[in-house]
Write an enzyme that holds these catalytic residues in place. Structure first.
Site, mmCIF file in Angstrom:
data_model
loop_
_atom_site.group_PDB
_atom_site.id
_atom_site.type_symbol
_atom_site.label_atom_id
_atom_site.label_comp_id
_atom_site.label_asym_id
_atom_site.label_seq_id
_atom_site.Cartn_x
_atom_site.Cartn_y
_atom_site.Cartn_z
ATOM 1 N N ARG A 238 -27.865 -23.710 1.076
ATOM 2 C CA ARG A 238 -26.714 -24.339 0.449
ATOM 3 C C ARG A 238 -26.862 -24.231 -1.065
ATOM 4 N NH1 ARG A 238 -25.027 -23.973 4.762
ATOM 5 N NH2 ARG A 238 -23.859 -25.447 6.066
ATOM 6 N N GLU A 267 -17.324 -23.244 -3.566
ATOM 7 C CA GLU A 267 -16.910 -22.114 -2.734
ATOM 8 C C GLU A 267 -15.431 -22.233 -2.418
ATOM 9 O OE1 GLU A 267 -19.414 -21.783 0.700
ATOM 10 O OE2 GLU A 267 -21.248 -21.527 -0.468
ATOM 11 N N HIS A 286 -20.990 -16.310 1.406
ATOM 12 C CA HIS A 286 -21.368 -17.215 2.497
ATOM 13 C C HIS A 286 -21.185 -16.528 3.856
ATOM 14 C CE1 HIS A 286 -21.941 -21.759 3.374
ATOM 15 N NE2 HIS A 286 -22.561 -21.015 4.274
#
Length: 319
Positions: A238, A267, A286
């Site tokens: 993360r 994000e 991601h």
């Protein structure tokens, strides 16, 4: 029977309706897909005002107390995975919203981690782009990872999987996390190190801890300063676990050789973010969990959970 409205959020790939059989609930539910992230919490509240069921993908859209308060019709919230730090579970409970998760068949993040390591050390994508652009022959002399030291921050299920692959590739593996013990490392066939030792000795550091109040900012400027100037950092966990400002500074000043980052504090990563301008930083959006196989599993379980919820069967609740 009154039909309910279901919103599928953040389906960036436009894949949700193709990989799961939504016809199972089509007689009771009208489905709307949102392929782009909401610009703000207010935008989410407006778009979801009349929705009773929401299917969320990981932590792409946060559900704080204020958003639950703005969605009085919401009855069922589903998320991929059995953990989602972006959902205020107490607020959901107070609003009588049932929150359910889905389970993984496999976790492909370990493979992406190794892919980022190989890209950093062998420049596969970089050289592929050059070849397609018609540029001259070899310009990048890679680094062999066999015999190098991999430092793993977090030796849970995913970290252990990365360790096994790294050992197969001939790497020496050391590990640390706040709760890790030498005994656990011995069981996993890796060497225990203190945090200071890990960052000082590792040729590549990879992060595999869960984001929490305790792990937020776990990797800071002091840790990056301890790294060798030839070392690389990889983060597929993360974004907020790493101090991004400190990482940006270390990369800009070439204090470390580079980094491979799949996760970010914000994000999607803003198009004007300074990370995008660095040539010693490999960026992926991601992708860790985002495979067609995994999404088929998640969306399929969401359909089954909605069907079970209608039938009054016990849901797979988040703790």
């Amino acid at each position: 029977m009154t039909r309910l409205r279901c919103a599928i959020l953040d389906d960036y790939f436009n894949i949700a309706q193709d990989v799961a059989d939504w016809s199972k609930i089509a007689d009771r539910v009208d489905v709307t897909v949102f392929s782009h992230p909401f610009a703000s919490e207010q935008a989410a509240a407006s778009a979801l005002a009349d929705v009773e069921i929401v299917c969320a993908m990981r932590e792409r859209t946060a559900f704080p107390k204020s958003l639950f308060a703005a969605l009085p019709k919401l009855k069922l919230l589903l998320t991929s995975g059995m953990r989602n730090a972006a959902i205020d579970l107490e607020a959901a409970k107070a609003r009588n919203v049932v929150v359910c998760g889905t389970q993984y068949g496999r976790d492909p993040t370990a493979a992406l981690t190794i892919g980022l390591i190989l890209e950093l050390t062998r420049g596969i994508g970089r050289e592929n782009a050059r070849m397609h652009a018609g540029e001259p022959w070899q310009t990048f002399a890679g680094v062999e990872i066999e015999g190098r030291t991999l430092g793993i921050v977090g030796l849970g299920k995913l970290g252990s999987k990365v360790a096994d692959i790294a050992k197969t590739l001939g790497m020496n593996v050391i590990a640390w996390s706040p709760n890790l013990t030498p005994e656990k490392c011995k069981e996993a066939g890796v060497t225990y190190a203190s945090k200071e030792e890990l960052f000082a000795k590792a040729d590549i550091v990879t992060i595999h801890v869960v984001l929490s109040d305790r792990s937020r900012g776990l990797v800071g400027a002091a840790d990056l300063t301890r790294m060798k100037p030839t070392a690389y950092l990889v983060n597929t966990a993360r974004g907020p676990i790493v101090d991004e400002a400190a990482l940006l500074s270390a990369l800009q000043q070439k204090k470390i050789a580079g980094a491979g980052i799949d996760v970010f504090s914000v994000e999607p990563l803003p198009t004007d973010h300074p990370f995008r301008k660095l040539d010693n930083l490999v960026l992926t959006p991601h992708l860790g969990y985002a495979t067609e196989d995994g999404l088929r599993t998640h969306y399929g379980q969401m359909v089954d959970t909605i069907d079970a919820w209608f039938k009054g069967e016990p849901p797979r609740r988040l703790a």
